[in-house]
Write an enzyme that holds these catalytic residues in place. Structure first.
Site, PDB file in Angstrom:
ATOM      1  N   PHE A 106       0.843  -1.197   0.000  1.00 64.50           N
ATOM      2  CA  PHE A 106       0.000   0.000   0.000  1.00 64.50           C
ATOM      3  C   PHE A 106       0.878   1.246   0.000  1.00 64.50           C
ATOM      4  O   PHE A 106       1.765   1.383   0.849  1.00 64.50           O
ATOM      5  CB  PHE A 106      -0.912  -0.013   1.235  1.00 64.50           C
ATOM      6  N   SER A 107       0.652   2.136  -0.965  1.00 59.45           N
ATOM      7  CA  SER A 107       1.355   3.411  -1.041  1.00 59.45           C
ATOM      8  C   SER A 107       2.876   3.190  -1.044  1.00 59.45           C
ATOM      9  O   SER A 107       3.382   2.489  -1.923  1.00 59.45           O
ATOM     10  CB  SER A 107       0.912   4.303   0.128  1.00 59.45           C
ATOM     11  N   TRP A 108       3.610   3.724  -0.056  1.00 59.38           N
ATOM     12  CA  TRP A 108       5.076   3.501   0.010  1.00 59.38           C
ATOM     13  C   TRP A 108       5.392   2.013   0.011  1.00 59.38           C
ATOM     14  O   TRP A 108       6.359   1.556  -0.605  1.00 59.38           O
ATOM     15  CB  TRP A 108       5.612   4.170   1.277  1.00 59.38           C
TER      16      TRP A 108
END
Length: 281
Positions: A106-108
């Protein structure tokens, strides 16, 4: 907002010089139960995945952890690269008794998931990339969004998180401040600014565009149509470059999967259980 360690769930694993907090939701444990490893967004602790995990099959083993320098995992002495962190994660999984795994980033954490898939193709079976991009070569967010992302304050101050959430997260964060407070209010962290800076440094020196065609596993790309941090064009670019990728666009913003996981959980389960010619089980 950190609780005493005796009240915090999970355990600690030492690997590659890191002390990493790990939480395992045990599934049925048979050969078909390939564990799903969750890689979190920058600065976040494993508790932010709680709602998402509730939306997954309860018989699936799910492993979440705090990246060194985030949540309750101590910051290392030196910065690290995604390649080094990927090696540490696979050794962590070996210690837990899992040679094969699926990964969700998720994301980073999506950068770490891409690195794991490319670096360890024999161990990583399937990949879910959720609200993430391709590193320094992606289409960036607006400067106002990046400014708010430059510090970890939102993880230490749920009220501040609710205040800036509409700007940086979009989607349901614009209409559900209580949901934002609920997600960020349960974050467990003793992380220093140094740990956050190390995560920023790892992302600032990394790009996946050159190796995306080399990711041969089935990949599900989940992207919101109103995500100020990761504009949708990035997901479409990833779909074009990854050979066996499918794109699933949901209505909402960057943290909608953490606020309302029922729909997202269903999409993830459908992907993880589907049979196709690329599944090498």
């Amino acid at each position: 907002m950190s609780a005493g360690l005796s009240l915090v769930r999970g355990t600690w694993i030492r690997v590659c010089g890191y002390r990493i907090r790990v939480d395992v939701r045990q599934g049925r444990g048979d050969e078909q139960d390939v564990p799903l490893v969750l890689c979190n967004g920058i600065g976040a602790s494993l508790e932010t995945f709680d709602s998402l995990v509730e939306g997954l099959d309860p018989e699936r083993t799910v492993i979440s952890f705090d990246v060194p320098g985030a949540g309750l995992s101590p910051a290392p002495r030196m910065p690290y690269s995604f390649a080094l962190l990927a090696a540490a994660v696979t050794r962590m999984l070996t210690q837990l008794g899992h040679l094969r795994f699926d990964v969700l980033g998720f994301s980073w954490g999506g950068a770490l998931a891409q690195q794991l898939a490319f670096q360890f193709p024999r161990r990583c079976r399937r990949v879910v990339l959720m609200c993430t991009g391709t590193g320094v070569m992606m289409v960036p967010a607006k400067p106002q969004v990046l400014w708010h992302m430059a510090t970890p304050r939102r993880y230490r101050d749920p009220a501040y998180a609710a205040q800036v959430a509409p700007t940086i997260y979009g989607g349901a964060a614009r209409t559900d401040p209580e949901g934002v407070r609920a997600v960020f209010g349960k974050v467990e962290t003793t992380a220093s600014r140094r740990g956050y800076v190390y995560q920023l440094l790892a992302g600032s020196l990394w790009a996946s565009l050159p190796f995306l065609p080399g990711i041969r596993q089935p990949v599900l790309i989940l992207a919101g149509d109103n995500d100020p941090i990761i504009p949708l064009v990035n997901a479409k670019a990833m779909q074009r470059l990854i050979p066996h990728a499918q794109l699933s666009v949901f209505p909402g913003g960057h943290i909608d999967p953490l606020l309302r996981s029922d729909d997202i959980g269903g999409r993830i389960e459908q992907f993880l259980t589907q049979k196709d010619t690329h599944d090498d089980e």
